[in-house]
Structures are given as C-alpha cells and as structure tokens.
Enzyme design. Structure first.
Site, short mmCIF file in Angstrom:
data_model
loop_
_atom_site.label_atom_id
_atom_site.label_comp_id
_atom_site.label_asym_id
_atom_site.label_seq_id
_atom_site.Cartn_x
_atom_site.Cartn_y
_atom_site.Cartn_z
N GLY A 16 0.75 -1.20 -0.04
CA GLY A 16 -0.14 -0.22 -0.05
C GLY A 16 0.78 1.19 0.00
N GLY A 18 2.53 2.39 2.32
CA GLY A 18 3.74 2.27 3.12
C GLY A 18 4.82 2.03 2.30
CE1 TYR A 166 -8.14 2.34 11.20
CE2 TYR A 166 -9.76 3.93 10.43
CZ TYR A 166 -8.60 3.52 10.28
OH TYR A 166 -7.77 3.92 9.20
#
Length: 287
Positions: A16, A18, A166
């Site tokens: 992704g 990162g 979250y």
C-alpha cells in the site's frame, strides 16, 4: 542516483501507501529502513524496492507494533545501526472486526495504530534530534472525526463496534501529533499528521465474512491507488514548502482543520500521561 544522505523509517512498508513511500524515498537515494510485521512479505518488498531503484541501502526490521516489547527491540535495532533519523513515517495501521488483545493485554487496534507508534517515536527522539532537520509524519484518517477518547474504556472492553475503536486510535494519533509538535517546537523537528484518502489496499484484511466482502467492494469501486495515497506523505517528507510547518493535519497536500476534540489541550496531555502508564504495564515507559 541522487546523493540523498537522509535516513528514513517507514512502518507498514511492505504494501500500500507504505510500500510506495519506501520505494520513492529509496529512489531518491536515501537509506530506508522498512518496519514490517510479516518477515516474508517484508523481505519480498525490500528485494523489489532494491531491484527497481538500484539502491542497496534498504533495510528491514520485523516488528509487530501492537507488541510493545517488539517495538522496544526494533528501536534498539535501529539505534544500533544509525546515529540519526531524518524522516519517520508512522504509516502502519488497520481495523479488526472483533476485539483482540496483544500478548501484553492491550487492545490490538489501539496498540498497533497508536500506542506502538507513540512508543517508537519517543524512543527514536535522540536520533531525530541528531538529524539537521527531521520530520515525523503520522498517517491518520478522517475516521477521527466524530470520535472521542474514552479514558474509561480505552481498551474497548465495553464496545462491540470496531469502527469506534478504529476512530479512537486515529484521533489518538492526531492528539499525539499536536502534543509532540508542541513539545518539540524550536527543536528542528517537525511533526504533522495526514489523511491519505480512501486507498484501495489491505484495509479489509482484519475483517471477515460479509464485512470483508462489503469493504472490499467499496474500496474496489471508490478507492484511490496507493500512489495517490502516498502523495501527501511524500510531500511532507520531501518538500521544502513544509520544512518549517509543524503541528498540522494535511489532506491532498493542504493543511485542514481536524475535529474539535483534537484541539483539546487537556485531553492530549492526559492521553500522553495515560499512554506512559499503559507502557509501564508492558515493561517500561518511553523514558
């Protein structure tokens, strides 16, 4: 290749945003240290980045950021190798459909999305200070809006709603950004948060069944590419335009306002103190 002398750390760097962030920093010639939970996926991503960029200065440290003992070990591995740190990208994160605890008794989303990065950053402060102009970038989310820090139930024992947990973890990340920026003002270290957008990546991996299918369909239909998601991260890491900007939250390269709660000084200071208390239960504080 560029003579980029920076040392950069990217968490969640095997996929992704990162991965794209680590790839582009390596392409510039910087030394890139990838922090990844899965050893095999991390090693494969490292090899792919080296093959594409020709930069041999790409390293891997395997760490589960939800486990504070592992975060301390990873920080020691980094400090044993490097005297300075120019760019720290706290990118790793995710959502789990059911409540899980780490081996240290911490709720996994709060630990992995926020507390592990809190600990990692504070453990690497000396290396950040040793860099001429260091930058810390916390990858957060619009999910922080409408959330609050429930100090009576930080570990989510009384809630069955994963998105509540979250959102709380991402709000905690922003509160940490603002408090750390204030503590490091005039230090030469900038600290900013950002929202990457709705990135079509592995966000659904912590879910299962119908929820996994629905999330997967949503991201397939409306998600942006990891390259677009990483754009603002790379802007904050590289651009001279933001060299002196600190304590802000960015969307599409622009600073924007966050939720009212995120600007509550008492909440952010209390969160820092409570975070240190939680870390003390796992074998030490940030100090």
């Amino acid at each position: 290749m560029s003579t980029d002398q920076r040392v950069c750390v990217v968490t969640g760097a095997n996929s992704g945003t990162g991965y794209v962030t680590a790839l582009e920093l390596a392409r510039s010639g910087a030394t890139v240290v990838m922090l990844c939970r899965n050893a095999d996926k991390g090693a494969a991503a490292r090899e792919a980045i080296i093959a594409e960029t020709g930069n041999q200065q790409v390293e891997l440290i395997v760490v589960d950021l939800a486990e504070m003992a592992e975060v301390r070990r990873a920080a020691r591995e980094f400090t044993d190798r490097h005297a300075k740190l120019d760019v720290l990208v706290n990118n790793a994160g995710g959502v789990t459909q059911t409540r899980r605890e780490s081996s240290e008794g911490l709720e996994s989303m709060f630990a992995g999305n926020y507390l592990g990065h809190f600990l990692l950053t504070t453990l690497l402060l000396d290396q950040l200070k040793n860099a001429e102009r260091a930058r810390v970038i916390n990858v957060s989310s619009l999910a922080h809006k409408g959330s609050k820090i429930d100090f009576a139930d930080l570990q989510g024992r009384n809630s069955g709603n994963p998105m509540r947990g979250y959102g709380q973890s991402k709000l905690a990340q922003i509160l940490f950004t603002y408090e750390l920026a204030e503590r490091l003002r005039d230090s030469g270290i900038t600290v900013n948060a950002m929202h990457p957008g709705t990135v079509a990546s592995g966000f659904k991996n912590g879910t299962h069944g119908v929820a996994r299918a629905l999330i997967g369909a949503f991201y397939a239909g409306f998600g942006i590419s990891p390259e677009k998601g990483a754009d603002t991260i790379l802007h904050l890491a590289n651009s001279p335009e933001v060299a002196d900007v600190t304590g802000k939250y960015f969307v599409k390269r622009r600073p924007v306002a966050t939720s009212k709660t995120s600007y509550d000084d008492d909440v952010r200071r209390r969160l820092w103190a409570v975070s240190d208390e939680l870390l003390a239960t796992t074998g030490g504080t940030t100090g």
